[in-house]
Scaffold this motif. Structure first.
Motif, PDB file in Angstrom:
ATOM      1  N   UNK A  86       0.833  -1.207   0.000  1.00 18.13           N
ATOM      2  CA  UNK A  86       0.000   0.000   0.000  1.00 18.13           C
ATOM      3  C   UNK A  86       0.864   1.252   0.000  1.00 18.13           C
ATOM      4  N   UNK A  87       1.952   1.238   0.789  1.00 21.15           N
ATOM      5  CA  UNK A  87       2.842   2.395   0.820  1.00 21.15           C
ATOM      6  C   UNK A  87       3.468   2.630  -0.561  1.00 21.15           C
ATOM      7  N   UNK A  88       3.805   1.534  -1.241  1.00 22.57           N
ATOM      8  CA  UNK A  88       4.394   1.637  -2.580  1.00 22.57           C
ATOM      9  C   UNK A  88       3.382   2.232  -3.561  1.00 22.57           C
ATOM     10  N   UNK A  89       2.115   1.837  -3.443  1.00 21.99           N
ATOM     11  CA  UNK A  89       1.086   2.385  -4.325  1.00 21.99           C
ATOM     12  C   UNK A  89       0.870   3.869  -4.070  1.00 21.99           C
ATOM     13  N   UNK A  90       0.829   4.253  -2.789  1.00 19.76           N
ATOM     14  CA  UNK A  90       0.574   5.649  -2.444  1.00 19.76           C
ATOM     15  C   UNK A  90       1.647   6.560  -3.025  1.00 19.76           C
ATOM     16  N   UNK A  91       2.905   6.122  -2.918  1.00 17.01           N
ATOM     17  CA  UNK A  91       4.015   6.953  -3.375  1.00 17.01           C
ATOM     18  C   UNK A  91       4.335   6.757  -4.850  1.00 17.01           C
ATOM     19  N   UNK A  92       3.714   5.737  -5.462  1.00 21.57           N
ATOM     20  CA  UNK A  92       3.971   5.421  -6.869  1.00 21.57           C
ATOM     21  C   UNK A  92       5.470   5.270  -7.117  1.00 21.57           C
ATOM     22  N   UNK A  93       6.100   4.544  -6.205  1.00 22.73           N
ATOM     23  CA  UNK A  93       7.541   4.335  -6.305  1.00 22.73           C
ATOM     24  C   UNK A  93       7.870   2.898  -5.912  1.00 22.73           C
TER      25      UNK A  93
END
Length: 258
Positions: A162-169
């Motif tokens: 989820x953190x990766x999706x939020x930051x798009x990184x």
């Protein structure tokens, strides 16, 4: 992996520990969560549980349940007693002890979930905040290697995704090896508890990767971007690991609530 009843029990135990601190302990700062005291940690778990309960009782096709839940939590008065905060949290956990396969909204995926998945989320997140408070108060960590592995598995499969999706990184690939430290000195050289992988996103091209290893609870703390020790990069690119560690605080940080 823990079973459902063990996760529910772990979540309740974390609630009782965090909300059961003395008045003096409630005023202690929590270094793992800058700006928080132990009371703020208790307020956090009580208030997010109000939001969780709204989502737990809503269908997957109702994404507005998340916003409704946090709006409800924000309307609660400041300075609420820790006993009341614990009651809010236990009320959410009460939703997880019946009809375990019923469909409901799940925040980490933004859609489909069920009480089994929510119990895994609750045990993992509330367990992490228990670690935060234990560290603040100088209490020995109570989490077992099997509980840490279960929470780390959740962290890799849902939280960090989820953190990766939020930051798009996409930092790249990550393998986390959890060991049960055997010696009195806490030496990381011990029996392997489990190994977890995060695969690079499909659109990544020739991504770098890293392998980390350390005592179970310390690896879990590290995956959440918390202070930790005896976690080492044993293979791959250390920069990849540093990027993964930075994701949680970069993606989202709750305020103090009270």
């Amino acid at each position: 992996m823990l079973d459902h009843s063990e996760r529910v029990a772990a979540a309740r135990s974390a609630i009782d520990y965090i909300c059961g601190r003395s008045d003096a302990e409630q005023a202690v700062p929590v270094p793992n969560c800058p700006g928080w005291t132990v009371y703020n940690a208790a307020s956090h778990i009580g208030r997010v549980s109000i939001a969780w309960e709204e989502m737990m009782t809503s269908v997957p096709e109702d994404p507005e349940s998340r916003a409704r839940g946090y709006e409800r939590a924000g309307r609660k008065p400041t300075g609420t007693s820790t006993a009341e905060l614990a009651a809010w949290a236990h009320s959410a956990i009460d939703q997880l002890i019946y009809d375990l396969d019923r469909r409901c909204y799940f925040s980490m995926t933004g859609g489909e979930g069920n009480p089994r998945l929510w119990a895994w989320h609750a045990a993992s997140e509330l367990g992490m905040h228990r670690l935060d408070v234990e560290a603040a108060l100088g209490h020995e960590h109570s989490m077992t290697p099997s509980q840490a592995l279960d929470a780390a598995h959740y962290t890799c499969q849902f939280f960090l995704q989820a953190m990766r999706r939020i930051l798009e990184r996409d930092p790249g690939g990550l393998t986390a090896r959890l060991v049960d430290a055997q010696s009195d000195t806490g030496d990381a050289a011990g029996e392997l508890v489990g190994s977890l992988n995060i695969e690079p996103l499909p659109e990544s091209t020739s991504p770098a990767a890293a392998v980390i290893e350390g005592p179970s609870v310390q690896v879990l703390l590290a995956l959440w971007g918390r202070p930790h020790d005896r976690v080492e990069v044993t293979d791959g690119d250390p920069a990849v690991w540093h990027q993964w560690q930075a994701l949680p605080s970069e993606a989202f940080q709750f305020g103090t609530w009270d």
